[in-house]
Design an enzyme around this catalytic site. Structure first.
Site, PDB file in Angstrom:
ATOM      1  CD  GLU A 156      -3.360  -0.568   0.236  1.00  0.00           C
ATOM      2  OE1 GLU A 156      -3.668   0.529   0.336  1.00  0.00           O
ATOM      3  OE2 GLU A 156      -3.795  -1.393  -0.650  1.00  0.00           O
ATOM      4  CB  CYS A 188      -3.210 -11.547   0.315  1.00  0.00           C
ATOM      5  SG  CYS A 188      -3.341  -9.997   0.543  1.00  0.00           S
TER       6      CYS A 188
HETATM    7  N1  DGL Z   1      -6.232  -7.711  -0.658  1.00  0.00           N
HETATM    8  C1  DGL Z   1      -6.619  -8.016   0.865  1.00  0.00           C
HETATM    9  C2  DGL Z   1      -6.686  -9.534   0.776  1.00  0.00           C
HETATM   10  O1  DGL Z   1      -6.834 -10.437  -0.222  1.00  0.00           O
HETATM   11  C3  DGL Z   1      -5.739  -7.414   1.694  1.00  0.00           C
HETATM   12  C4  DGL Z   1      -6.273  -7.575   3.115  1.00  0.00           C
HETATM   13  C5  DGL Z   1      -5.728  -6.611   3.999  1.00  0.00           C
HETATM   14  O2  DGL Z   1      -6.374  -5.384   3.603  1.00  0.00           O
HETATM   15  O3  DGL Z   1      -5.216  -6.864   5.163  1.00  0.00           O
HETATM   16  O4  DGL Z   1      -6.611 -10.039   1.616  1.00  0.00           O
END
Ligand code: DGL
Length: 270
Positions: A156, A188
């Protein structure tokens, strides 16, 4: 219109593949960057945030929403499908889908697969959803899981090429490599930004499918099987982006991640 939702920028890895595979549809992407990461939060909070995002996307005219977020898919999807939609949107032809099932089917089908690695957020790994779903298709699979809580905040921040990120990534991957997994699930949607490094470190012996490609394929099938949603290609397809945090930062990083220009990014409140 199809809505794509993530806690932040990670869902762009899914949108990127979907835009390649199904370019002629209208999309609205929503990143809840102000409240990311979701991965360390409780089920109750993840569910509430995800339901708020779904409401917002439905109000914008989306009839299908993809939770391009494993954390939301593992902690909120079932409740949204079974309770929230039937009670709040009774009888309406709309739906919410996740990203887990298509990945599980892909990996469980690999030839001679016995040992599978999972890397994800604390929430996703803690939910054991991947183990459960993989074992439904192949009860003999040995599944090894690893949490990687630092990767989402680093991504991020745009720290994709930094040596520090690569070092931390290797630390997370090493235990799975030692377990000699034959396939690795990126549980993720942020992690595919690191796909080349992950594949390089795990070597060619380990299959590391690109979640975006798999979700995009399953979306094609889903749209064919569900004409009642009335989601059709358009002659001038649009892709709109919304974030709950700074739209300038979202655009700057998002364009780099997505590999294309974002005409506009607007800030919204959930
Ligand atoms: N892209 C999210 C996932 O697939 C991110 C998770 C998060 O915000 O920690 O889990």
């Amino acid at each position: 219109m199809i809505g794509i939702f993530d806690s932040g920028l990670g869902g762009l890895t899914i949108l990127k593949s979907i835009l390649k595979t199904l370019p002629d549809y209208d999309y609205t992407y929503l990143g809840d960057n102000a409240r990311a990461p979701y991965g360390n939060k409780s089920q109750e909070i993840i569910y509430r945030y995800t339901a708020e995002a779904a409401d917002w996307l439905f109000q914008r005219g989306c009839r299908l929403i993809i939770l391009a977020c494993n954390t939301a898919s593992s902690k909120a999807l079932r409740q949204i499908q079974r309770e929230y939609l039937p009670s709040k949107y009774t009888g309406q032809k709309i739906n919410v889908l996740g990203v887990i099932r298509p990945l599980v089917e892909e990996v469980a089908r690999l030839p001679k697969i016995e040992r599978v690695g999972i890397i994800g957020t604390k929430a996703t790994v803690g939910s054991q959803v991947y183990e459960t779903e993989l074992h439904k298709l192949n009860p003999d699979l040995k599944v090894f899981s690893q949490t990687a809580p630092l990767l989402v905040p680093l991504i991020e921040e745009g720290w994709i090429d930094k040596p520090e990120t690569k070092m931390i990534l290797k630390k997370y991957l090493r235990p799975l490599k030692t377990k000699q997994v034959q396939a690795l699930i990126l549980a993720c949607t942020h992690y595919p930004f690191l796909l080349p490094e992950i594949r390089h470190f795990m070597t060619k012996r380990v299959a590391v499918p690109d979640p975006g490609e798999i979700v995009a394929q399953s979306l094609i099938n889903y749209l064919q099987r569900h004409p009642e949603l009335n989601i059709r290609p358009t002659s001038g397809p649009t892709v709109r982006f919304y974030t709950t945090d700074d739209p300038v930062k979202f655009k700057q990083l998002g364009e780099k991640f997505l590999g294309r220009k974002m005409e506009s990014v607007d800030k919204i409140e959930l």
